[in-house]
Design a protein around this motif. Structure first.
Motif, PDB file in Angstrom:
ATOM      1  N   PRO A   1     -71.916  -4.709 -63.545  1.00  0.00           N
ATOM      2  CA  PRO A   1     -73.130  -4.924 -62.800  1.00  0.00           C
ATOM      3  C   PRO A   1     -72.896  -5.077 -61.319  1.00  0.00           C
ATOM      4  CG  PRO A   1     -71.752  -7.040 -63.568  1.00  0.00           C
ATOM      5  CD  PRO A   1     -71.208  -5.717 -64.149  1.00  0.00           C
ATOM      6  N   LEU A   2     -74.093  -4.793 -60.583  1.00  0.00           N
ATOM      7  CA  LEU A   2     -74.278  -4.846 -59.160  1.00  0.00           C
ATOM      8  C   LEU A   2     -73.677  -6.232 -58.557  1.00  0.00           C
ATOM      9  CD1 LEU A   2     -77.585  -3.105 -58.625  1.00  0.00           C
ATOM     10  CD2 LEU A   2     -75.219  -2.076 -58.403  1.00  0.00           C
ATOM     11  N   PRO A   3     -72.976  -6.181 -57.408  1.00  0.00           N
ATOM     12  CA  PRO A   3     -72.757  -7.560 -56.867  1.00  0.00           C
ATOM     13  C   PRO A   3     -73.824  -8.611 -56.843  1.00  0.00           C
ATOM     14  CG  PRO A   3     -71.903  -5.700 -55.494  1.00  0.00           C
ATOM     15  CD  PRO A   3     -72.864  -5.210 -56.554  1.00  0.00           C
ATOM     16  N   SER A   4     -73.595  -9.643 -57.160  1.00  0.00           N
ATOM     17  CA  SER A   4     -74.409 -11.030 -57.057  1.00  0.00           C
ATOM     18  C   SER A   4     -75.598 -10.740 -58.107  1.00  0.00           C
ATOM     19  CB  SER A   4     -75.080 -11.248 -55.755  1.00  0.00           C
ATOM     20  OG  SER A   4     -73.912 -11.182 -54.833  1.00  0.00           O
ATOM     21  N   PHE A   5     -75.170  -9.868 -59.214  1.00  0.00           N
ATOM     22  CA  PHE A   5     -76.206  -9.591 -60.159  1.00  0.00           C
ATOM     23  C   PHE A   5     -76.185 -10.746 -61.424  1.00  0.00           C
ATOM     24  CE2 PHE A   5     -77.941  -7.844 -64.332  1.00  0.00           C
ATOM     25  CZ  PHE A   5     -79.062  -7.258 -63.668  1.00  0.00           C
TER      26      PHE A   5
END
Length: 208
Positions: A110-114
């Motif tokens: 997942p993308l950061p902070s996702f």
């Protein structure tokens, strides 16, 4: 699906209502495009117990896409691992190129902070409006972060992890300038000096 669409019994998702499903011609064209794709479907059995469902979700959220024990061997060009064959109902060795392996692997990162769980806890519809604005006010903005510490984030993270500033010379305690990064493998391959040998030379002779 075509019959249901003609009989006005087909319920389309909102994002397709004004485009794909706006007319019979567009809908048939969309289905023809999907029909040309070779789909590989696997419909698992329904999990009847709530404990089994929670266990499945927890494993997906916590565990990596592939465990180390499934990897049999790898080299500079390919990797071999155990993959499930649903026809034979067992795991068999499967080899692919490293490039394709990492492309497939990165899709699961997942993308950061996702947020992986979007409808539970603070992200549930009941609590979202109540707490999200308060939480956003607690998270410092990019400008606030730069004002509190103008150093790049990798430098801050390094200091938090290892307890020392990577750009602060351990000998003279002066700030160094990052020119390039060499891996340990490259240093060993080139036969370069160790860090303990290089730093005193830099400190005694800045034009080194």
């Amino acid at each position: 699906m075509r019959r249901a669409f003609s009989d006005q019994e087909f319920v389309s998702p909102p994002e397709y209502a004004d485009n794909v499903c706006s007319s019979k011609e567009k809908f048939n064209k969309f289905l023809d495009k999907l029909w040309g794709i070779n789909w590989n479907l696997h419909i698992a059995k329904n999990l009847k117990k709530a404990k089994d469902i929670l266990g499945y979700i927890a494993r997906y959220l916590k565990k990596p896409p592939i465990s180390n024990r499934r990897i049999i061997e790898y080299d500079e060009s390919a990797i071999t691992f155990l993959a499930r064959d649903y026809e034979k109902k067992k795991r068999l060795p499967f080899s692919i190129s490293l490039d394709y392996f990492f492309i497939s692997l990165f899709e699961h990162i997942p993308l950061p902070s996702f947020p992986l769980v979007r409808w539970y806890g603070l992200f549930s519809n009941r609590n979202k409006k109540k707490y999200i604005e308060q939480l956003q006010g607690l998270i410092p903005s990019k400008k606030q972060k730069e004002e509190s510490d103008p150093r790049p984030m990798w430098r801050i993270r390094f200091e938090q992890r290892y307890g020392n500033d990577p750009l602060l010379c351990p000998v003279c305690k002066k700030e160094m300038e990052l020119l390039f990064v060499l891996s340990a493998r490259t240093i060993k391959k080139l036969g370069l000096l160790s860090l303990e040998e290089v730093l005193p030379a830099f400190c005694l002779n800045p034009s080194f």
